[in-house]
Design a protein around this motif. Structure first.
Motif, mmCIF file in Angstrom:
data_model
loop_
_atom_site.group_PDB
_atom_site.id
_atom_site.type_symbol
_atom_site.label_atom_id
_atom_site.label_comp_id
_atom_site.label_asym_id
_atom_site.label_seq_id
_atom_site.Cartn_x
_atom_site.Cartn_y
_atom_site.Cartn_z
ATOM 1 N N VAL A 164 0.845 -1.188 0.000
ATOM 2 C CA VAL A 164 0.000 0.000 0.000
ATOM 3 C C VAL A 164 0.882 1.241 0.000
ATOM 4 N N ARG B 129 -4.066 2.089 -14.626
ATOM 5 C CA ARG B 129 -4.436 2.547 -13.292
ATOM 6 C C ARG B 129 -5.898 2.200 -13.034
ATOM 7 N N LEU C 204 -6.608 -7.785 -5.848
ATOM 8 C CA LEU C 204 -6.051 -6.482 -5.502
ATOM 9 C C LEU C 204 -6.304 -6.057 -4.061
ATOM 10 N N SER C 205 -7.328 -6.587 -3.413
ATOM 11 C CA SER C 205 -7.702 -6.072 -2.100
ATOM 12 C C SER C 205 -7.999 -7.188 -1.121
ATOM 13 N N TRP D 285 -5.158 1.958 -7.611
ATOM 14 C CA TRP D 285 -4.061 1.009 -7.792
ATOM 15 C C TRP D 285 -3.275 1.402 -9.035
ATOM 16 N N LYS E 163 -1.459 -0.041 -4.082
ATOM 17 C CA LYS E 163 -2.675 0.697 -3.732
ATOM 18 C C LYS E 163 -2.376 2.001 -3.005
ATOM 19 N N GLY F 101 -0.263 -2.784 -9.295
ATOM 20 C CA GLY F 101 -1.140 -3.243 -8.223
ATOM 21 C C GLY F 101 -0.886 -2.601 -6.885
#
Length: 377
Positions: A26, A318, A303-304, A329, A335, A333
């Motif tokens: 992140v 993006r 991704l999450s 992101w 974030k 990838g």
């Protein structure tokens, strides 16, 4: 503008699922969202589309326990709001905006177009037509939508830049059909068919006006997005499961991989054939969604963590969506948390423009839902 190739064999390719052992790192949290202007007398706003130069359109609504009413609006680069006037005595919805800032939508159940100065023009209907709507516009001002002709049957429509209307070619299966989107260059149009057999199909017209019907027979399929190459993404039902799919330019259907045995749903597609959306994973609390990205071949990357969804992707790869709150992101990838309004709560990024402007919504300190944006970075 879709290809009339009739029915074709759709090959459902099994796709490998690539799940990273850990989620991407992140990045540092970004500056929070900027609140967009609101029309006096209303309390909720939302963005419906973003133009190539960051133009924003949407609606501003007055909500109370006993009433709900909305007006169509646009916002300039400083976030100032302007009401888009409807046809006399009615209401309006703004649906799409093109590269020049021309807007199309619906007013009084008629397709309309707003010029740059805000003036409204009613678009012509087929002979004997009763209702119509405009849902997409190309960079050259070609508009698509749907409407009823004299026989009261719903058909997809195309208006040229001068406003002359043409009924789009009918698919090989009878039913009500609609045009939902057009590529920037106007070469391809996408839409949907509600067939007389009870199924819902995806439609694509090419530059010659020929139509192709996509999606398995006897099930429901939904169109989500279209790119300049004529590729489409959407959802269908495979083995009784809601499943994200991509149709290539030749009409081949590719099943997009998922995080586990639960369903998937795709929301957006870029010019490189990369798509984004959500997948579902099993938890003790039930099935929860996660943000995912699919490569051009359908391979999935998560991704999450839980409670995430990827909603749009630009040409640079993006992605915007939500991962708890609004998130961005990068192409690798990584974030970035996009923050919330001061004193507010949940935020959500929904659209990313060609210039990098991001738009979405957020809960204010007073508990209302307001449209917000993040300037191009």
């Amino acid at each position: 503008m879709f290809v009339q190739r009739g029915k074709r064999l759709l090959v459902m390719a099994a796709v490998a699922v690539a799940l990273p052992f850990s989620l991407p790192a992140v990045a540092t949290a970004a500056t929070g969202p900027i609140e967009l202007g609101i029309v006096p007398g209303t309390n909720d706003t939302s963005v419906t589309a973003i133009g190539d130069r960051g133009q924003l359109i949407g609606q501003s609504c007055a909500n109370s326990p006993h009433s709900h009413s909305c007006v169509a609006v646009k916002w300039d680069k400083a976030g100032r709001v302007t009401r888009l006037e409807p046809l006399p005595g009615g209401f309006a919805e703004a649906k799409a905006v093109n590269a020049t800032g021309m807007i199309v939508g619906t007013s009084n159940l008629r397709a309309v177009r707003w010029a740059l100065d805000g003036s409204i023009t009613q678009l012509s209907s087929p002979p004997g037509g009763s209702t119509s709507e405009a849902t997409g516009i190309s960079s050259t001002g070609v508009v698509v939508g749907s409407g009823k002709a004299g026989d009261d049957r719903q058909r997809g429509l195309r208006w040229d830049s001068s406003g002359n209307v043409t009924v789009l070619a009918a698919p090989p299966l009878e039913g009500a059909y609609y045009a939902s989107a057009i590529t920037r260059d106007g070469r391809f149009i996408a839409g949907r068919l509600y067939g007389t057999d009870g199924s819902t199909r995806v439609l694509r017209w090419d530059a010659t006006g020929a139509v192709t019907m996509l999606g398995p027979a006897a099930v429901q399929s939904w169109f989500r997005d279209l790119n300049a190459s004529g590729e489409l993404v959407g959802d269908t039902v495979i083995n009784d499961r809601h499943t994200a799919v991509k149709w290539t330019a030749d009409g081949t259907m590719i099943q997009l991989g998922g995080p586990d045995s639960y369903g998937t749903s795709v929301l957006a597609l870029n010019g490189s054939g990369v798509s984004v959306g959500r997948g579902y994973v099993a938890t003790p609390a039930g099935s929860l969604d996660v943000a995912v990205r699919w490569a051009a071949d359908g391979t999935m990357t998560r991704l999450s963590d839980l409670n995430g969804q990827a909603e749009d992707i630009d040409g640079q790869g993006r992605i915007v969506g939500r991962a708890g709150n609004a998130a961005l992101w990068d192409a690798n990838g990584v974030k970035t948390d996009l923050g919330t309004l001061p004193g507010g709560g949940f935020s959500r990024a929904q659209l990313i423009g060609l210039d990098g402007t991001i738009a979405g919504g957020a809960v204010t300190a007073g508990g209302d839902w307001h449209a917000v944006y993040w300037p191009a970075r």
